[in-house]
Design a protein around this motif. Structure first.
Motif, short mmCIF file in Angstrom:
data_model
loop_
_atom_site.label_atom_id
_atom_site.label_comp_id
_atom_site.label_asym_id
_atom_site.label_seq_id
_atom_site.Cartn_x
_atom_site.Cartn_y
_atom_site.Cartn_z
N VAL A 19 0.86 -1.37 -0.09
CA VAL A 19 0.11 -0.17 -0.02
C VAL A 19 0.88 1.25 -0.16
O VAL A 19 0.27 2.44 -0.22
CB VAL A 19 -0.99 -0.20 1.17
N GLY A 20 2.15 1.00 0.17
CA GLY A 20 3.09 2.27 0.15
C GLY A 20 3.56 2.81 1.50
O GLY A 20 3.82 4.22 1.81
N LYS A 21 3.68 1.73 2.45
CA LYS A 21 4.06 2.00 3.92
C LYS A 21 5.47 2.77 4.01
O LYS A 21 5.70 3.77 4.82
CB LYS A 21 3.89 0.70 4.64
N THR A 22 6.24 2.07 3.33
CA THR A 22 7.75 2.83 3.32
C THR A 22 7.78 4.14 2.70
O THR A 22 8.38 4.77 3.51
CB THR A 22 8.72 1.78 2.48
N VAL A 23 7.08 4.43 1.63
CA VAL A 23 7.01 5.78 0.90
C VAL A 23 6.52 6.66 2.08
O VAL A 23 7.07 7.72 2.39
CB VAL A 23 6.40 5.77 -0.37
N THR A 24 5.20 6.50 2.67
CA THR A 24 4.84 7.15 3.55
C THR A 24 5.38 7.29 4.86
O THR A 24 5.59 8.61 5.34
CB THR A 24 3.43 6.52 3.89
N THR A 25 6.19 6.41 5.33
CA THR A 25 6.96 6.25 6.60
C THR A 25 8.32 7.48 6.15
O THR A 25 8.37 8.21 6.97
CB THR A 25 7.67 5.13 6.98
N LEU A 26 8.75 7.36 5.05
CA LEU A 26 10.04 8.15 4.64
C LEU A 26 9.52 9.71 4.50
O LEU A 26 10.20 10.76 4.94
CB LEU A 26 10.69 7.82 3.42
N ALA A 27 8.11 9.75 3.98
CA ALA A 27 7.77 11.12 3.77
C ALA A 27 7.29 11.63 4.99
O ALA A 27 7.53 13.05 5.29
CB ALA A 27 6.63 11.22 2.85
N ILE A 28 6.92 11.04 5.99
CA ILE A 28 6.64 11.31 7.60
C ILE A 28 7.75 11.84 8.11
O ILE A 28 7.80 12.94 8.85
CB ILE A 28 5.61 10.51 8.13
N VAL A 29 8.85 11.00 8.04
CA VAL A 29 10.03 11.45 8.82
C VAL A 29 10.45 12.46 8.25
O VAL A 29 11.14 13.47 8.96
CB VAL A 29 11.21 10.21 8.49
N ARG A 30 10.59 12.85 7.12
CA ARG A 30 11.04 14.13 6.40
C ARG A 30 10.22 15.15 6.96
O ARG A 30 10.56 16.41 7.30
CB ARG A 30 11.11 14.07 4.83
N ALA A 31 8.59 15.25 6.82
CA ALA A 31 7.98 16.23 7.56
C ALA A 31 8.10 16.59 8.90
O ALA A 31 8.38 17.92 9.24
CB ALA A 31 6.47 15.44 7.22
N LEU A 32 8.42 15.44 9.67
CA LEU A 32 8.85 15.90 10.99
C LEU A 32 10.09 16.48 11.33
O LEU A 32 10.13 17.58 12.16
CB LEU A 32 8.51 14.46 11.79
N GLU A 33 11.06 16.06 10.58
CA GLU A 33 12.19 16.70 10.63
C GLU A 33 12.13 18.18 9.97
O GLU A 33 12.85 19.10 10.78
CB GLU A 33 13.27 16.03 9.61
N ASP A 34 11.59 18.31 9.05
CA ASP A 34 11.52 19.83 8.38
C ASP A 34 10.80 20.54 9.66
O ASP A 34 11.07 21.93 9.53
CB ASP A 34 10.72 19.66 7.12
#
Length: 439
Positions: A19-34
């Motif tokens: 379903v795209g969990k890994t891509v979602t995880t990476l995007a969330i990590v980037r969003a939180l870091e930003d």
């Protein structure tokens, strides 16, 4: 601030695999870091590849959280060693899938809320209905799992996003979306996704995805897990030097394993691919990886030949999966080329087009080995595309209680003072402590 149980966190659960969990995880990590947060990534399940993607984005090793490998207290101890001010746990398969350690089981053990990743490519109101079903199912089966809201994967903006948001009931939050872009896909490899350093998502696409997520809402939903009952501190130091193979052929190891080696002994690394000489050490660890992709280079580099000689002189060598393959007599690739390996173990390994085993595994030691005493049981995980044809006089250290192992009934080929197994184990199993204490 990180508490006794580790940083506050939440779990990303999928409605299914793919379903795209890994891509979602990476995007969330980037969003939180930003947004100014320091993120600790983690992975539910035994996978090595997703955590490599996590580390490439978050800049710190991902924690492995698997109840079968670690036990409930082991999962809590491993989580508690995390850093940062928020932990993002990527789930495995669909939220409720898996008998040994599902994403829901990990979320329940840690008391963390679940953010559901739903494929919204062809739905709006149906996305809300799907999320409601996953929320209600936890109560139906008696699991204490809180589905707090959703991230809409492959959702457009505008009317599409508004329709999804408006359809959600008040007790399901909308945390944003991942846009449907072809460069937000990670290529497959026969053991899963490519490693993070090989196929990181394009920076621009990841940054764009991060902008469509509600970073502060996600940080706000994170909750603190209970502290583990036992301290996560390791045992006493041992007077030993451990050498770990570390390159593209030997890249599957849990961060907790390296931590255990560093905390209890001296750790050095070397690269068989680069032809590094075998370090001066008391024991060798060959983790899994992709030796089949580098078989010709491994054969010509010289390190494996030297390793075989050192093993015959009594140097303990412990190999897992890819490490077992490198310790064998020969390795035949899927293309048909046969290459000489270290010739430590009496086995010839052949690659296949389909995987030969995939399961949580339990082994019982029938003899004293590098990782277990007689009668002890180890839990681990196997996932391999190769098979091993062993000599008639081969000796096995384990019987398989669950899983396939090497021949369906046994695992752990032993020769000299060395051991090769198809099973990956976690530091919480005690296997690596036994290895260190026996050096």
């Amino acid at each position: 601030m990180t508490g006794a149980g580790g940083p506050p966190g939440f779990v990303l659960g999928g409605v299914s695999s793919g379903v795209g969990k890994t891509v979602t995880t990476l995007a969330i990590v980037r969003a939180l870091e930003d947004a100014g947060h320091s993120v600790q990534p983690a992975k539910a399940g035994p996978d090595f590849i997703d955590p490599s993607h996590h580390e490439a984005i978050a800049g710190r090793p991902s924690r492995t959280l698997d109840l079968w490998l670690c036990g409930e207290e082991g999962v809590r101890r491993n989580y508690a060693r995390g850093e940062g001010d928020v932990c993002v746990v990527e789930g495995v398969m669909g939220l409720y899938d898996g008998d040994g350690s599902s994403t829901a089981m990990v979320a329940e053990a840690l008391g963390l809320p679940v953010v559901l990743v739903v494929d919204a490519k062809a739905g709006m109101e149906s996305v809300a209905a799907t999320a409601l079903g996953f929320q209600a199912y936890a109560e139906e089966i008696g699991r204490n799992v809180e589905v707090a809201g959703i991230v809409a994967q492959r959702a457009h903006g505008g009317r599409h996003e508004e329709g999804i948001r408006d359809a959600l009931p008040d007790d399901l939050e909308y945390f944003g979306r991942i846009p449907p872009k072809p460069d937000l896909e990670i290529p497959d490899r026969h053991l899963g996704l490519h490693m993070g350093e090989e196929a990181a998502l394009p920076e621009e696409a990841l940054a764009e995805a991060a902008e469509t997520l509600e970073a502060e809402r996600l940080a706000g939903v994170a909750s603190e897990p209970p502290a583990p009952a036992a301290s996560p501190e390791p045992g006493p130091a041992v007077d030993a030097r451990v050498a770990v193979a570390d390159d593209a052929a030997f890249c599957f190891r849990y961060s907790a394993t390296l931590e255990r080696f560093r905390e209890r002994a001296e750790l050095v690394t070397f690269s068989p691919l680069a032809g590094d000489p075998v370090p001066d050490c008391d024991g060798i660890y060959l983790p899994g990886g992709y030796p089949e992709l580098h078989a010709a280079k491994l054969e010509s580099a010289g390190t494996l030949e030297e390793l075989g000689q050192r093993a015959s002189e009594g140097l303990p060598v412990l190999g897992e999966c890819g490490g077992l393959m490198a310790m064998s007599q020969t390795l035949t690739t899927a293309e048909g080329g046969t290459h000489t390996m270290a010739s430590i173990l009496p086995a010839d390994v052949t690659m296949h087009d389909r995987y030969q085993a995939l399961d949580h595994v339990e082994l019982e030691a029938v003899d004293g080995t590098l990782t277990a005493d007689v009668g002890e049981r180890l839990r681990g995980h196997e996932f391999h595309y190769s098979s091993a044809d062993v000599d008639g006089d081969a000796r096995f250290g384990f019987e398989t209680v669950r899983g396939k192992g090497i021949d369906g009934d046994h695992d752990g080929l032993t020769e000299y003072d060395s051991l090769g197994t198809y099973v990956h184990v976690h530091a919480e199993s005690g296997a690596f402590d036994r290895f260190l204490e026996g050096l």
